[in-house]
Structure formats: C-alpha cells, structure tokens
Write an enzyme that holds these catalytic residues in place. Structure first.
Site, PDB file in Angstrom:
ATOM      1  N   HIS A 125       0.865  -1.179   0.000  1.00 52.00           N
ATOM      2  CA  HIS A 125       0.000   0.000   0.000  1.00 52.00           C
ATOM      3  C   HIS A 125       0.911   1.243   0.000  1.00 52.00           C
ATOM      4  CE1 HIS A 125      -2.852   2.895   1.845  1.00 52.00           C
ATOM      5  NE2 HIS A 125      -3.814   2.077   1.479  1.00 52.00           N
ATOM      6  N   GLN A 155      -4.729  -4.830   7.092  1.00 52.10           N
ATOM      7  CA  GLN A 155      -5.783  -5.723   6.616  1.00 52.10           C
ATOM      8  C   GLN A 155      -5.869  -7.000   7.439  1.00 52.10           C
ATOM      9  OE1 GLN A 155      -8.040  -4.933   4.468  1.00 52.10           O
ATOM     10  NE2 GLN A 155      -7.108  -2.982   3.914  1.00 52.10           N
ATOM     11  N   ASP A 182       2.949  -4.358   7.934  1.00 52.11           N
ATOM     12  CA  ASP A 182       1.749  -3.545   7.775  1.00 52.11           C
ATOM     13  C   ASP A 182       0.561  -4.467   8.031  1.00 52.11           C
ATOM     14  OD1 ASP A 182      -0.484  -2.232   6.934  1.00 52.11           O
ATOM     15  OD2 ASP A 182       0.311  -1.617   4.997  1.00 52.11           O
ATOM     16  N   CYS A 239      -4.827   2.492  -3.585  1.00 52.45           N
ATOM     17  CA  CYS A 239      -3.545   2.939  -3.012  1.00 52.45           C
ATOM     18  C   CYS A 239      -2.430   1.939  -3.280  1.00 52.45           C
ATOM     19  CB  CYS A 239      -3.661   3.213  -1.518  1.00 52.45           C
ATOM     20  SG  CYS A 239      -4.856   4.484  -1.110  1.00 52.45           S
ATOM     21  N   LYS A 296     -10.399   0.026  10.737  1.00 47.06           N
ATOM     22  CA  LYS A 296     -10.616  -1.189   9.932  1.00 47.06           C
ATOM     23  C   LYS A 296     -10.925  -2.387  10.828  1.00 47.06           C
ATOM     24  CE  LYS A 296      -7.311   0.312   6.454  1.00 47.06           C
ATOM     25  NZ  LYS A 296      -7.731   0.534   5.062  1.00 47.06           N
TER      26      LYS A 296
HETATM   27  C1  LIG Z   1      -2.598  -2.640   3.470  1.00 40.84           C
HETATM   28  C2  LIG Z   1      -2.867  -1.262   3.984  1.00 40.84           C
HETATM   29  N1  LIG Z   1      -1.865  -0.556   4.532  1.00 40.84           N
HETATM   30  C3  LIG Z   1      -2.049   0.688   5.025  1.00 40.84           C
HETATM   31  C4  LIG Z   1      -3.271   1.294   4.978  1.00 40.84           C
HETATM   32  C5  LIG Z   1      -3.402   2.668   5.526  1.00 40.84           C
HETATM   33  O1  LIG Z   1      -4.276   2.713   6.601  1.00 40.84           O
HETATM   34  P1  LIG Z   1      -4.803   4.123   7.106  1.00 40.84           P
HETATM   35  O2  LIG Z   1      -5.381   4.822   5.935  1.00 40.84           O
HETATM   36  O3  LIG Z   1      -5.835   3.796   8.119  1.00 40.84           O
HETATM   37  O4  LIG Z   1      -3.624   4.834   7.671  1.00 40.84           O
HETATM   38  C6  LIG Z   1      -4.351   0.590   4.407  1.00 40.84           C
HETATM   39  C7  LIG Z   1      -5.710   1.173   4.325  1.00 40.84           C
HETATM   40  O5  LIG Z   1      -5.978   2.079   3.567  1.00 40.84           O
HETATM   41  C8  LIG Z   1      -4.143  -0.708   3.907  1.00 40.84           C
HETATM   42  O6  LIG Z   1      -5.137  -1.400   3.351  1.00 40.84           O
END
Ligand SMILES: Cc1ncc(COP(=O)(O)O)c(C=O)c1O
Ligand SMILES: Cc1ncc(COP(=O)(O)O)c(C=O)c1O
Lengths: 406, 156, 406, 156
Positions: free
Chosen positions: C121, C201, C198, C362, C224
C-alpha cells in the site's frame, strides 16, 4: 441561544462527581461537548459511515461531502482565503510538528534562529528543539515581564538576520495572556520572517481572523473548541503549503506512484495522509455551528464577566496568589496558595466536584521563569456560571481548613 | 472517600516540617526522583557504612504534602536499618499503598508503623499513589547505584 | 454470539441505499462499527469526558484508567510482551511513518537498502521513499508472481549486507494474499534485519500474535478493526522504542524541559505527543471485546466460507476476471470485467445498494505490475452474508446489461 | 436516479469506440490529465493553426466510460473551432455538468449539442463529475500551454 441555558446543552453536566454537581474548570485542558456534536458523531457512525475520498459508492460520496463541508466551515470560522489552506491533523501538536518539520527541512540550517517565547506550551517548543538537535538551529526565548506579558521590545531585539521563523502562542494556557499577534506579525513582516501562531487556547475564546492577523501558520485543537478528540487543524498560507515538502506519507496524499518516483496530490490532500478522523471532522462542523449560534461576541462577553468575577473573588481569599496580571486576560486563572501544593488543592476541591488542573500545564519554561514548580489552574468555558465560581471559592477555602492553616 | 483519611495529621505535620531535609554529611549514594505529571522532584542522599547499614539518609526537593511527608517519614523509618531490611520495608510500603496489604516487617516499632500506615489513604486516590511512592522508588534507585533518575511514569 | 445475527449489532445495516438494503463490501477500506463501540463513544463523551494523563481530578483519573485499559486489551489482542510496546497513533499510516522517520534518522545512510514488496500500500512505500529523497537510501521491491504471492526466493536474493529493514504487508488489500510473515522474519532474523509488518488488513481478519511472528514493528488502523476513526496502533519491540529517537514532539511526551535541554518521558508516553484521540481509544476497547465475544476463529471460518462462496459465484459470471490466486487468500476480492471500467461497475452496483471500491486501492505499484489501471474490489467483513454475495453477483450481471454486452 | 440517464447510448458508443484516439500529426500543444481517485489518465494533443483555430485534436489514455466518452465527444465538438469559441464551449460544458445550465454557445449544431448534453447525467453522480470534466480541464491546460499536469483534485 441564551447564555444562561448553554450548560443544559452539555450532557455531562447532569453527572455527579463525588456526589456533587460537576463544576468543570479544566476547559483549557479540554472542553466538554454539546449534545449536537455528540448526536452528529453518533448519527454519522450509525447511518452514514464510510471512508472518504477513495470509494465512489453512495455512502462514500455523502461522507466525503460532509467532511469537506467542515473544511469550508473552518475556513469561514477563521476567515481563511480558501479551503485549500485548511489541513486536518490529529491535534495542534501535530499541526505545529508539521510546520516545524517541513519548514525546517527546507529553510533551517546550522546557526539559523527560531524565536519563541517564555509563554510557550511544550508543543510549541519541542518540535523546534528537534531542529536544534538535528540541524544545529538556535532557539531564542522572548522574555515576559512579571505580569505575564511578552516584552515586545525585547522580542524585537532578539530578531537578527538569522531569524527564520517566529512561533508564539495567541493565548497563554497558564497566565491567560492574550498576545498581540498583529503587532508581532507586523514586526516580523518587515524582516520577512514567517510567524506561526499556536491558537490552541484562543480558538474557543476569541474571534480568529487569520487574514487580519496576517500570520503564516495557525494551529488549533478541535477538542478544546467543543469538538471531538482526535482532530486538529493547521491553517497555513497557500504559498507555504505549495512550497513546503509533504509531511506524513501514505495513501491519499499522492498523485502518481512509480517504483522510482512519486508525485504528490494537490492541496489540501498533500498533507492528509492515511484515513482521516472522518466522523470526528464531520462532527466538528456542529461545534462551529454551536459557537456561531451563540455568537462569539456573546461568548467573549460572558467569559470576560465570569473571569472578572472569579478574579475578584479569588483575590479576596486570604493567601491565594494569582499568577500573572497581563494587560489583556482571558479566562485562564492560575494561582498558588502559600503552604498548600497545587496537587493537594486539586485533590481537595475535587471532593466538592470541582475539576481544576495542577502542575506545570506543559509549560516548564514559564514555571521556571515564575520560579514555581507548579500552579493550580481554573479555566473557564462558555458553559461556566457564577455559581461554578462560588463553588470553586468555597472549595478553595476548604483547602485551608483541611490543611489547618489560619 | 474522606479527605481526612488522606491528609492525616501526621502527614500534614511532616509535609510542613519535613525531617532530614538537606544533604547529609559524606553521603555515599544519591538518586533523583521526578514525577513529570506534577513536576515534583526530590533528591535522596544516603550514607551506607561498612556493614551496609543506612547510617544517614536525607533529601531535598519540593512537592505536594503527600510526597514530602512520604519522603520525610521514609527517612525517619529507614535510618539505622541494614540494607536488607531497608529493601524489605520498601517492598512492604509499596504493597501497602498499592494493595492495602499490612506491614509485615518485624523491624519497625509501633510508632514507625503508624507513621507509614498514615500514607495508606492514597490508595483511594489513584493519581496520588505516585506522590507517595516517588521517594521509595528513588531510595531503591540510590541503593542500586543507578545513574538514571527515577521517573514515576516508568516506575509504576 | 451467533455469526448469523452479527449484522444486527451494526446499526448501519438498517439503512437503505438508493431504496435498497445496504450491501457493504468495502470493509478493506473501512469497517462498520457495532453498537457497543458507538455506545461506549457516546457514553464517554456524555458522562466521563476529560483529557487524560494531565489533570488529577476524578474525571481525569477515570478517563486515564479507561484509556490505559484499552492499551492492555490491545497488548493481549496481539500478544505483545508489555503495554509499553503499544503506541497509539492516528492511523496505520502514521504508525509506519513513525518507524520510517525515527528508524531512518538513526539507521539509514546513503546507499542503505530498504526492502519492500510489490504488494505494498502507498502507506508502506511513501514513508520509505522519503528516506530515499532525504538520505539517499535505495528501495528494492520483492516481486510477486502472477498469483499475487511474494516470490520468497527472490526476496531472499534481494537482501544484501546493506539491507537495513524489511517492510511488508501481512495481507494484501488488493489480492487478499496472506503473506508468510514468519518465514520472512526468519530469513531476516538470520541477517539481523528488523521487519516492519503492515497489519492493516490482517488485524480484523486473522489472529495476530506478534510474539509468534517475532516481527519488530506492527502497524494497525483501528477503523478497519470495527473501531472508531482517528486511532491507529504501532506495536514495536521495547528495545526499538527505547533506542529510537522520539517522533512528534510536544506535551505529554517529555520528562524535563529546560531552555537548553529536553529529556523525554518513558514508554509509551515518549511516542504519544499532544492530546490523544481519547474517546476513540476508550471505545476501541469495545471493538476488541466484540471480536473476542464472537471469537476470531469463528470470524475466520465465517469469512473463509463466504470468500469461497463469492469466488465460486463470481467466477461463474461470464467475463468476470478475478485478480490474483494466492496460496492463502482472505476475503479481499479484486476483479475486472472486460469492456467495463471498474468505476462504471461501482456506480452501477451502487444503484443496487452495493458498496464496493474501484480504483488502484492505493497500490499503484501492484496495478502497474498487473498491467491494470484500476480494479473493482469487494471486501468482506464479519457482518457479510451469503445474501450479500448474491446481491453483488446480480448487480454485476446488471453491469453487462447496462453496457449492453452480450 | 436512473442509470440509463448516465449511461446513454451515445456515451456507451463513444466509450467503446472513441473518436480521435492517438497522437494527431504535428500537434503544437499537449497536456496530461490525471484523476488520482480512479487512476484515469489522458493525454490531449492539439494542433493550433496560424489563425488560432483548432485544426486537429486527439487523445490517448484510459479511463471509465464517462471519461473516455467525454474526451471523445470533446474532440469531435471542438475540432475546427477557433480558440475563442473553444474556450466558450469549455465553460459551457463545465457549467452544464456542474450546474445543469443550458448550452449557450451558438457555434454548436444540434447534433453536437445532443452529444454534449448526453453527459449531463453525471450531475446526479457527484463522484463521476470529475470523470466527465477531466478532458475539458486538460484541454484548457493544453491551450494555456501549462506544463503541470491537470489533476482533478485541484481542478474542482
Ligand atoms: C494494506 C494497507 N496498509 C495501510 C493502509 C493505511 O491505513 P490508514 O489509511 O488507516 O492509515 C491501508 C488502508 O488504507 C491498507 O489497506
Ligand atoms: C497553548 C497550547 N498549545 C498547544 C497545546 C497542545 O494541544 P494538543 O494537546 O491538543 O495537541 C495546548 C493544549 O494542551 C495548549 O494549551
């Protein structure tokens, strides 16, 4: 709305503390929230929740619109030029760190000077201290006089050709000093020095007009402005936001991402990485509406009267010593009692349902200057009444009884 | 809750007129304690003799009635005790203010026990427990010869 | 709790979208919230609100305790060693930035390598990119195969003596790939390279055990995980948090502040500057309790069955193409339909009340790798049912009708 | 709301078989448009002759049916028009999709008006307005000779 019935809009005041009605005098720390804000929060989560700006289904469209409506309200609330100048952060501390980091990255080199004041909250000192550590910058402290006012002449003298930024609070969270920001900006403008204003304490209590102040940056914490926790605001002149590098990196703040290169989104998204405090931003719109439904003028008048009432009554209590006597004072009243430590005061008045704060209030530099390890602080919000002050004064008298002081 | 439970006469008296205040002569150990929440700061000075007995013990600093009284009472109680017994008393004290356990040590006389137990009222005031324990954590640190200052945030 | 009645715990599902029942298949973006979480939030603001860790009046004491209870729950939820290892941030993006910035400051020099993967991401790429820009670091991308699995052998080959950190997702938000973190950590461990995971998910969908994974850092977004917006979590091994410099500077994270020197608070406060999303952190405790009351095993089973059901049914629709076929797949299903752009799919299914996401999610690097400008994505949460999948499939069939495709 | 309002036959047809696709010969201006939300990207190529007339106009890129159709229809509509009139038409178009205003320009024939108006359905789909306007903003940018790429986030 009648200023006398405001309290009833805040659900928490039906609560009892130690069997007594809550007398909340810790609003400089964080304010209580009116029912309209809480209803908005609840409604958003229950009926409208979606992440914003990413998906295009109906929920997401609606959520995105509501989120952006708050941005427009904030723009109006502080009289910014455009909504691109309003960045949502997690709190004022992050807002100031954003500026210190990105501005520092681009503009601060070894020996450059950052001018702050002896009134500053740690949140408007530590971020600059980092630049001292990493870049070899120099931090200068504009001194205050015994009344708690910044000595403007001294501040002027501290400006040199190496001064790169001036960072100053709009309203002291210890002495209640309202700082003449316009005057400071005018001084800075002549030397082409940008000014960051820590507006944490001012935003809920005085009318903010960033166009009139002409400052470059303005930091706000929504939880002190009758809003939810988890949201802050950075106002910055567009030219800065365009010029400075991005801060937190991640989803939502990019334009194009390649393996060897990344370009960033336009404003304001460039500075809003990751999922935002969506529901909280949406609900903050109700905080602004609530303030505006009462009228900032009315709030100021009410708080002014109450502050004067409190000062008079506190001064009448033997051995209570009020800290600072600034020219222009808002409803932040710090005091000490000879022979009783502020912590003991706080514990004793708490027994009567009175919530005040004791300690250095994140202003150790100021406490060093005042030669006090700690102070007790009663801070006023729009919901406070004369009765609250009366209860406070009685509770303070009780401190002397508990401590068997004559 | 009753404020008089917290602010017993012994505490008020020690708070107002702390014993063993100042740097003691020829101290062999010292340590600094700090409660960032309220800004309370104390420095404990300790003289261990060759038999590892606490020959002298004193402190400097400022803080609320609870923390000053607790420090003052601590110096009175521990002075003259062996290192081993001092550590026992510290554990006893911490157990008392946190879990309301009784003082077990047999090395304290009735008067000392009463003084120590006068601090048990903080149990009802969670934010004040740190005020009462700061001195004792700092003493431990002085005995251990640690360089870092004690910080109540980390100590709890 | 019965897995079939879970949906009734989420107030939003009584809402109609375009006259239809809401079929929410955008949980990878953000999840909906159960009533217990919303009640906690509402109750906290209405009856218990106070800033934490600063004042010592009754409200503040209670709020601080509740806040710390969530920290203990999180510690247990992910099986950390101590609560000092749990840092509250604003979102996972900030969590990753915190690590990239502080770790980078201390450990990354010109030519040093950061190893990430093609699945990442933007939030797990942009922060590292900053180190490329500011420090001259090199970023390497471990490749995936056509199934969407990271090619572990290739990842191994990309490790050199200059590799300073490996940052990898636990669960892809596009292909649903569950990444073998333990295997990667074991490889890294041999070369003494720290691993950041990370966990955005994974946290809501698989059992997290950071002790078992033995990773150094783990990032989570509470929104999430059926929690409020505005809160993220960083888990980090204590040794790192002790060793790394502080991140955001301000109130609450300091120990002693002098004009020439600042010392920092112990863990976890060192990394929690400014007022926290207090109410949101408190409410997140209810999210964890909710998950635990159902049981992560039950959630996993339910989502597994539903994922398989969805995959079977989608594959049966003419011209639907599922993206990736990883060995171990969670309930994230991205797909394309020949002749219909994902955005058009999203708009058309939205008409039936179906919320899915369209775009690059993203993950532009991954989309470049897949040679697709955009995909449509249906992602499953614990509240989804077979009926939701049926509605989705019917709505997808309608796309072909609207586009007059045979 | 009615999907058929959004996805009119004209749009589907242009979406499937866009006109003026590819780089036109000897273009004098070009600009790039990008919608980061969906990843849509287009590049507009433009040949202005000496009289400042749009002699040729074409595009490359990919996107949803709405954005491709809008671009295709734009190229058809604007080709052959003077610079001044082109700018009028752009404003007309943007007013139509955002505020449902009528097309005012007298320089368009009925057929062209119908085609342009087939895009008015996006007004009911706020997230799709950007898809429809991307091409037109990009054309403006090409005409202005701007170097930056158009970004729908900034353009709205
Ligand atoms: C795999 C992954 N990493 C990072 C993020 C970033 O999370 P957040 O937008 O809550 O900071 C997301 C969600 O958008 C994600 O799906
Ligand atoms: C003057 C001042 N500046 C900055 C801050 C920091 O605000 P926050 O903790 O919301 O980031 C505060 C409040 O604590 C404050 O009173």
């Amino acid at each position: 709305m009648d200023i006398n019935t405001i309290k009833s809009e805040f659900p928490i005041f039906s609560k009892k503390i130690n069997g007594k009605s809550l007398v909340y005098l810790d609003s400089s720390n964080s304010s209580q929230k009116p029912i309209s804000v809480l209803n908005s929060l609840d409604n958003f989560y229950k009926n409208e929740f979606s992440n914003i700006g990413r998906s295009i289904h109906s929920l997401a469209v609606n959520a995105t619109n509501k989120f952006e409506e708050t941005r427009i309200s904030v723009k109006k609330f502080i009289n910014a030029n455009s909504k691109e100048e309003i960045i949502f952060t997690k709190n004022a501390t992050e807002s100031i760190n954003l500026v210190a980091t990105t501005f520092g990255q681009q503009n601060i080199n070894k020996g450059d000077e950052i001018l702050i004041t002896e009134l500053e909250h740690h949140s408007n000192y530590v971020p600059w201290h980092y630049l001292r550590e990493t870049k070899g910058a120099v931090i200068k402290f504009a001194p205050i006089n015994d009344d708690g006012d910044i000595i403007i002449e001294k501040l002027k003298e501290l400006i040199t050709s190496k001064t790169k930024i001036i960072a100053v609070t709009h309203l002291s969270n210890v002495t209640g000093t309202i700082v003449p920001i316009k005057e400071i900006v005018e001084i800075a403008r002549k030397k082409n020095i940008p000014v960051l204003v820590d507006g944490c304490q001012s935003a809920p209590h005085i009318k903010i007009d960033v166009k009139d102040l002409d400052c470059d940056f303005y930091a706000i914490s929504c939880h002190k402005v009758y809003g939810p926790t988890g949201v802050g605001i950075l106002y910055a002149k567009k030219k800065w936001l365009e010029k400075l590098p991005p801060y937190i990196g991640g989803g939502g703040m990019i334009s194009e991402v390649k393996k060897n290169k990344i370009t960033y989104a336009p404003l304001p998204e460039k500075y809003e990485a990751g999922t935002m405090p969506t529901a909280e931003v949406v609900a903050f719109n109700e905080s602004i509406k609530f303030i505006e439904s009462i009228g900032m003028e009315n709030i100021i008048n009410h708080e002014k009267k109450l502050t004067n009432y409190a000062l008079e009554n506190l001064k009448n209590i033997n051995s209570v010593n009020i800290i600072g006597n600034p020219k222009n004072k808002a409803g932040v009243i710090s005091f000490v009692i000879k022979g009783i430590h502020p912590h003991d005061i706080s514990t004793i008045v708490d027994e009567e349902g009175v919530a005040i704060r004791a300690g250095h209030h994140c202003c150790q530099i100021l406490h060093d200057r005042l030669n006090l390890p700690a102070t007790a602080r009663a801070s006023i919000g729009m919901y406070n009444t004369k009765e609250d002050i009366d209860v406070l004064c009685e509770a303070i008298k009780n401190c002397r009884k508990v401590f068997e002081l004559k | 809750m009753d404020l008089k439970q917290l602010y017993q006469d012994i505490i008020l008296e020690h708070g107002k007129s702390p014993r063993n205040f100042g740097k003691c002569d020829k101290y062999t150990h010292k340590a600094r304690g700090h409660n960032p929440l309220c800004g309370d700061k104390i420095e404990v000075y300790l003289k261990l003799d060759k038999e590892k007995k606490v020959e002298d013990l004193s402190f400097e600093g400022n803080g609320c009635a609870i923390s000053i009284a607790s420090t003052s009472i601590m110096t009175e109680t521990v002075k003259g005790k062996s290192l081993k017994i001092t550590k026992e008393i510290i554990i006893d004290f911490l157990n008392m203010v946190k879990n309301l356990q009784e003082i077990k040590s047999k090395e304290l006389d009735e008067d000392q026990k009463i003084k120590i137990m006068s601090l048990s009222g903080v149990k009802q005031y969670p934010m004040r427990v740190k005020c009462a324990t700061l001195a004792w954590h700092t003493l431990t640190s002085a005995l251990d010869g640690k360089k870092d200052e004690v910080n109540t945030e980390a100590a709890e």
